[in-house]
Design a protein around this motif. Structure first.
Motif, PDB file in Angstrom:
ATOM      1  N   LEU A 126       3.620   1.430   9.008  1.00  0.00           N
ATOM      2  CA  LEU A 126       4.163   2.638   8.381  1.00  0.00           C
ATOM      3  C   LEU A 126       3.104   3.371   9.526  1.00  0.00           C
ATOM      4  O   LEU A 126       1.685   2.636   9.242  1.00  0.00           O
ATOM      5  CB  LEU A 126       3.495   3.002   7.067  1.00  0.00           C
ATOM      6  N   HIS A 127       3.734   3.926  10.452  1.00  0.00           N
ATOM      7  CA  HIS A 127       2.546   4.964  11.243  1.00  0.00           C
ATOM      8  C   HIS A 127       2.070   6.761  10.563  1.00  0.00           C
ATOM      9  O   HIS A 127       1.601   7.336  11.527  1.00  0.00           O
ATOM     10  CB  HIS A 127       2.763   4.940  12.811  1.00  0.00           C
ATOM     11  N   ALA A 181       0.910  -1.542   0.067  1.00  0.00           N
ATOM     12  CA  ALA A 181       0.165  -0.063   0.314  1.00  0.00           C
ATOM     13  C   ALA A 181       0.594   1.755   0.025  1.00  0.00           C
ATOM     14  O   ALA A 181       0.171   2.162  -0.378  1.00  0.00           O
ATOM     15  CB  ALA A 181      -0.777   0.249   1.227  1.00  0.00           C
ATOM     16  N   ALA A 182       1.910   1.244   0.150  1.00  0.00           N
ATOM     17  CA  ALA A 182       3.211   2.150  -0.042  1.00  0.00           C
ATOM     18  C   ALA A 182       3.696   2.932  -0.757  1.00  0.00           C
ATOM     19  O   ALA A 182       3.191   2.297  -2.280  1.00  0.00           O
ATOM     20  CB  ALA A 182       4.413   2.015   0.549  1.00  0.00           C
ATOM     21  N   PRO A 183       3.943   3.544  -1.164  1.00  0.00           N
ATOM     22  CA  PRO A 183       4.466   4.946  -3.008  1.00  0.00           C
ATOM     23  C   PRO A 183       6.013   4.681  -3.268  1.00  0.00           C
ATOM     24  O   PRO A 183       6.724   4.443  -3.808  1.00  0.00           O
ATOM     25  CB  PRO A 183       4.554   6.186  -2.185  1.00  0.00           C
ATOM     26  N   PHE A 184       6.303   2.995  -2.208  1.00  0.00           N
ATOM     27  CA  PHE A 184       8.006   2.949  -2.424  1.00  0.00           C
ATOM     28  C   PHE A 184       8.101   2.161  -3.572  1.00  0.00           C
ATOM     29  O   PHE A 184       7.653   0.840  -3.490  1.00  0.00           O
ATOM     30  CB  PHE A 184       8.597   2.310  -1.528  1.00  0.00           C
ATOM     31  N   ASN A 185       9.429   1.951  -4.236  1.00  0.00           N
ATOM     32  CA  ASN A 185      10.293   1.199  -5.079  1.00  0.00           C
ATOM     33  C   ASN A 185      11.000   0.803  -5.640  1.00  0.00           C
ATOM     34  O   ASN A 185      11.872   0.204  -5.879  1.00  0.00           O
ATOM     35  CB  ASN A 185       9.835   1.901  -7.149  1.00  0.00           C
ATOM     36  N   GLY A 244      12.099   7.382   5.898  1.00  0.00           N
ATOM     37  CA  GLY A 244      12.413   6.152   6.633  1.00  0.00           C
ATOM     38  C   GLY A 244      11.842   6.581   7.929  1.00  0.00           C
ATOM     39  O   GLY A 244      10.918   7.886   7.550  1.00  0.00           O
ATOM     40  N   GLU A 245      11.237   5.772   8.367  1.00  0.00           N
ATOM     41  CA  GLU A 245      10.644   6.062   9.355  1.00  0.00           C
ATOM     42  C   GLU A 245      10.717   5.429  10.720  1.00  0.00           C
ATOM     43  O   GLU A 245      11.129   4.398  11.600  1.00  0.00           O
ATOM     44  CB  GLU A 245       9.065   5.950   9.593  1.00  0.00           C
ATOM     45  N   THR A 246      11.257   5.690  11.935  1.00  0.00           N
ATOM     46  CA  THR A 246      11.671   5.744  13.337  1.00  0.00           C
ATOM     47  C   THR A 246      10.907   6.269  14.896  1.00  0.00           C
ATOM     48  O   THR A 246      10.573   7.503  15.205  1.00  0.00           O
ATOM     49  CB  THR A 246      12.843   7.065  14.255  1.00  0.00           C
ATOM     50  N   TYR A 247       9.001   5.600  15.163  1.00  0.00           N
ATOM     51  CA  TYR A 247       8.283   6.369  15.675  1.00  0.00           C
ATOM     52  C   TYR A 247       7.964   5.239  16.866  1.00  0.00           C
ATOM     53  O   TYR A 247       8.336   3.831  16.467  1.00  0.00           O
ATOM     54  CB  TYR A 247       6.540   6.473  15.386  1.00  0.00           C
ATOM     55  N   LEU A 268       9.990  -0.591  14.861  1.00  0.00           N
ATOM     56  CA  LEU A 268      10.205   1.025  14.032  1.00  0.00           C
ATOM     57  C   LEU A 268      10.508   0.703  12.378  1.00  0.00           C
ATOM     58  O   LEU A 268      11.427  -0.193  12.357  1.00  0.00           O
ATOM     59  CB  LEU A 268      11.364   1.317  14.625  1.00  0.00           C
ATOM     60  N   TRP A 269       9.815   1.137  11.596  1.00  0.00           N
ATOM     61  CA  TRP A 269       9.808   1.119  10.347  1.00  0.00           C
ATOM     62  C   TRP A 269      11.119   1.062   9.766  1.00  0.00           C
ATOM     63  O   TRP A 269      11.218   0.214   8.903  1.00  0.00           O
ATOM     64  CB  TRP A 269       9.177   2.426   9.342  1.00  0.00           C
ATOM     65  N   TRP A 270      12.173   1.709  10.322  1.00  0.00           N
ATOM     66  CA  TRP A 270      13.227   1.750   9.586  1.00  0.00           C
ATOM     67  C   TRP A 270      14.648   1.029   9.653  1.00  0.00           C
ATOM     68  O   TRP A 270      15.274   0.646   8.790  1.00  0.00           O
ATOM     69  CB  TRP A 270      13.853   3.229  10.941  1.00  0.00           C
ATOM     70  N   SER A 271      14.090   0.461  10.908  1.00  0.00           N
ATOM     71  CA  SER A 271      14.983  -1.408  10.471  1.00  0.00           C
ATOM     72  C   SER A 271      13.981  -2.693  10.426  1.00  0.00           C
ATOM     73  O   SER A 271      14.299  -4.167  10.288  1.00  0.00           O
ATOM     74  CB  SER A 271      15.605  -1.303  12.469  1.00  0.00           C
ATOM     75  N   HIS A 272      13.092  -2.915  11.085  1.00  0.00           N
ATOM     76  CA  HIS A 272      11.550  -3.337  11.586  1.00  0.00           C
ATOM     77  C   HIS A 272      11.451  -3.887  10.068  1.00  0.00           C
ATOM     78  O   HIS A 272      10.266  -4.949  10.046  1.00  0.00           O
ATOM     79  CB  HIS A 272      11.101  -3.860  13.196  1.00  0.00           C
TER      80      HIS A 272
END
Lengths: 485, 485
Positions: free
Chosen positions: B379-380, B138-142, B354-357, B371-375
């Motif tokens: 996505l929050h 569902a995310a915009p990343f390629n 990257g995301e680190t919440y 955390l999305w950035w590592s694990h």
């Protein structure tokens, strides 16, 4: 009874002399003032209509004598005395460098610099100038950058009534004389600023010019500087700024700037603060005649590095302006303006404010292009009240000023190790932080929301290494103070 | 009928051979694949239990033949052929550099890089890995940056089940063999990414280590690299990243990094993209074996300068992360994350997310430190939908990619002169701008609010120099396109 002048007030000696020829150039006048074994010799100046003046700012309470020196016999050898008395309550004297990186008035009162910029407010209509003073009365600023010459630039097209030199753009300028009406008006404004507790950071040269004042020859430059110093140095609330964006004065060389500094340094008996403001390339603030840095830069995180580079107070007089104009330097948010103040202050520097709103449609139509940054007028932004909030916090902090306590560049922290810390997280928004305080004493912690202007004391006391939960939003500061039993 | 493999698919030759001794080290195997007068010779690899494989990615439709070469007689001289057929719809081949500063799949389809980072998502529980794939759908990343070795760092303390090498932290590692189960699982994830249209930017070394994988000897490093390339090069959606924050691997010298590049370059028959990611000091991306820049830096305004310095595509894979953790690099706002994407793209570069919440309390307790950035995981943040919005705009822009159209550093502008311009004002908030378009043609203008994701077409057409009123808020872009009659 002797004439009484308060300490750091002005004793003005007025003399009648010749008005023929060109007294501005032809007549040399100075006076030696003496108290005990100490003498100071300010230059006098011609004020038109055969009137000559010598202004003197005494710095010691007691009885002073003086004697004039002149190339004109009737002005030479005039003697007198006056009594210097205790200053009135709000008179703390001129601002000096103190503790290497900070400022204080000569009586020892700290001066934490919170400057603003209204480059040519003094070249606008009388009505607008009065409005500026009204605005300043309610604002948190204690220094204002302002130009002696008028400004030609976007949003700046008006033609003032009076200029430093007599003449007009149509008829040309008489660079051998000065317009004394211009100076009388300027001096009135300097006094009014003084009454508001505001230092006048006088910009002696600048590049935004259609009149030719930025391209005068060296002889005229020097003639101008000596007259300025003779007239204005006795005002306790002035600072000398050799230039704004000096590199943009393409016809001046580095030797010229150095010479200007030296002329001011040699002629100002009171050694007011001296600096120069860059566009991109810093002047070498390590030169001995510079008292402090007057920087233009957008990255306040570098403040500590500049302290270490120049070993002098760091004033970032321009770091962009709160506003919404087309230029990139004039449309940052109030949040950003306030953040820059904090970023600089927790790294041991001082930051300058400016405002450039063109879109404040609430105003009458005629004011739509009155921008605080150049013209003064009203403040429309929302940063000044937050700057006031910061100023209160700094006033409550260490009396010697905020010095950085070693930490990473991004985590700003100032204070006195073991006693007082002011952390600021700026645009970061940590949900928590691991703090590491000294083990051997207790500290209180307050969480400060620097944007919403709240101070929330945390319960209990803290020491050692611990995890502190934080609001997870931007612009949060911590004030951590040693708790004495 | 011959075996059919689609173009840029994998033809996998599976052979039985000796399982005694240590086939990983003892047995050499490769195969030469031939189409017309063209040959490619990928290395094979040992897959355990007496099974040997050679993987091949054909790039040309037609009939290919092959013959094996081996130090073991039973694996040597084996011949065969297969038919390479047209690719299925979503298979555009591997990504290549195109137009010097951009990327395209080998079939010519543009690849505008919108990467994210989940360093060790592939080292987490199966359940979490599945959740990551769901999120990516569902995310915009390629593109996704991911590590072959597990990660030891704040928030990263888990012990994966399988590693590149067999062994455990307690019993030590057998650096002369590989854990084929680890690789089978990794390859499944690479295929799943491929199905989602996502490039796997494989990080071959990194410094966050408690197992000793960052401090292996040179022989082991090289042995590892050759095995990786033999196993993984045939996957069309992989990129090679020699390291993350390479300078932090203190035992490696610059010569080691250069050698790693060369090993990969010499052994990868398909010449997948190759780069290396810095902590602070850039690797010299001008070295011939580097295909593109993979930069860590916070100031995207420099993107154009990096293009000019390296003359290669600029991918800023890390510019800080949306989040709220304690580390300064992991607590920027979504607004800031999105702004950095735009800032980089309108200067002709590509930016990584990257995301680190840590403060997303809505989650079940166990996920609080995912955390999305590592694990990976969920996505929050609120930046991905804005990145998706940007991606749509870029997709609608010039097919050759966005190149900067000379302008000041702060005013970002990309496009094709005279045809298409994408202006972006970032954290500026001008109430108007003076635009200067070519006089000899007409343009349409759309005002884009990149944060609120609105595109507002302005009435009429425009050309020449004119004043354009703008919303006076942050994150505004303009899309200006030539209007054809």
């Amino acid at each position: 009874m002797l004439t009484q002048t308060e300490r750091w007030g002005i004793f003005e000696l007025t003399l009648q002399g010749p008005s023929g020829g060109n007294p501005f150039m032809d007549v040399k006048l100075s006076a030696t003032f003496k108290y005990m074994n100490r003498t100071l010799t300010p230059e006098g100046f011609y004020d038109g209509n055969g009137v000559y003046k010598v202004r003197f700012m005494p710095d010691t309470v007691g009885e002073w004598t003086y004697i004039t020196h002149s190339t004109v016999q009737e002005l030479d050898g005039i003697c007198g005395e006056f009594s210097c008395v205790e200053p009135t309550e709000d008179n703390h004297g001129p601002v000096r460098v103190k503790n290497r990186y900070h400022f204080a008035y000569e009586d020892g009162t700290p001066h934490f610099s919170f400057g603003t910029t209204c480059y040519v407010w003094n070249h606008q209509s009388q009505e607008l100038q009065e409005q500026t003073l009204e605005s300043l009365k309610a604002a948190p600023f204690n220094k204002i950058r302002m130009c002696l010459f008028p400004k030609h630039y976007d949003y700046n097209s008006n033609e003032p009534e009076h200029f430093v030199f007599p003449g007009s753009i149509a008829d040309g300028w008489d660079f051998s004389r000065f317009d004394t009406e211009y100076f009388a008006a300027l001096e009135q404004r300097i006094i009014q600023l003084q009454q508001l507790g505001i230092e006048a950071d006088l910009i002696l040269f600048h590049p935004y010019d259609r009149w030719g004042f930025s391209t005068m020859d060296a002889e005229t430059d020097d003639f101008y500087l000596r007259y300025i110093v003779a007239r204005l140095a006795a005002f306790r609330n002035i600072w000398w700024s050799m230039a704004n964006e000096y590199e943009l004065l393409k016809e001046k060389q580095m030797e010229d700037w150095d010479r200007f500094f030296k002329i001011v340094q040699e002629n100002d008996p009171y050694q007011h603060l001296r600096s120069i403001h860059n566009w991109i390339v810093f002047y070498d603030y390590n030169k001995p005649w510079v008292t402090h840095c007057s920087i233009q830069h957008t990255e306040l995180l570098l403040t500590k590095e500049w302290r270490e580079q120049f070993h002098k107070p760091v004033v970032v007089d321009e770091c962009r302006y709160e506003g919404d104009i087309n230029h990139d330097w004039g449309n940052i948010t109030a949040e950003d303006m306030v953040r820059r103040f904090w970023d600089g202050m927790v790294r041991g520097g001082y930051v300058g404010h400016g405002e450039t709103y063109v879109g404040h449609k609430g105003d009458s139509e005629g004011l739509d292009e009155v921008l605080w940054w150049s013209h003064g007028g009203k403040l429309h932004g929302t940063s000044p009240e937050r700057i006031e909030f910061l100023r209160r916090i700094v006033n409550e902090g260490p009396v010697g000023g905020l010095n950085p306590v070693p930490m990473s560049m991004l985590d700003g922290r100032a204070g006195e190790p073991g006693e007082y810390y002011l952390y600021y997280y700026g645009s970061q928004r940590p949900a928590f932080k691991i703090l590491d305080l000294p083990e051997d004493r207790e500290f209180s912690i307050e969480v400060i929301d620097s944007w919403n202007m709240t101070i929330t004391p945390l319960e209990g006391t803290y020491n050692g290494k611990f995890r502190l939960e934080l609001p997870g939003k931007q612009y949060i500061a911590l004030r951590i103070q040693r708790k004495y039993a």
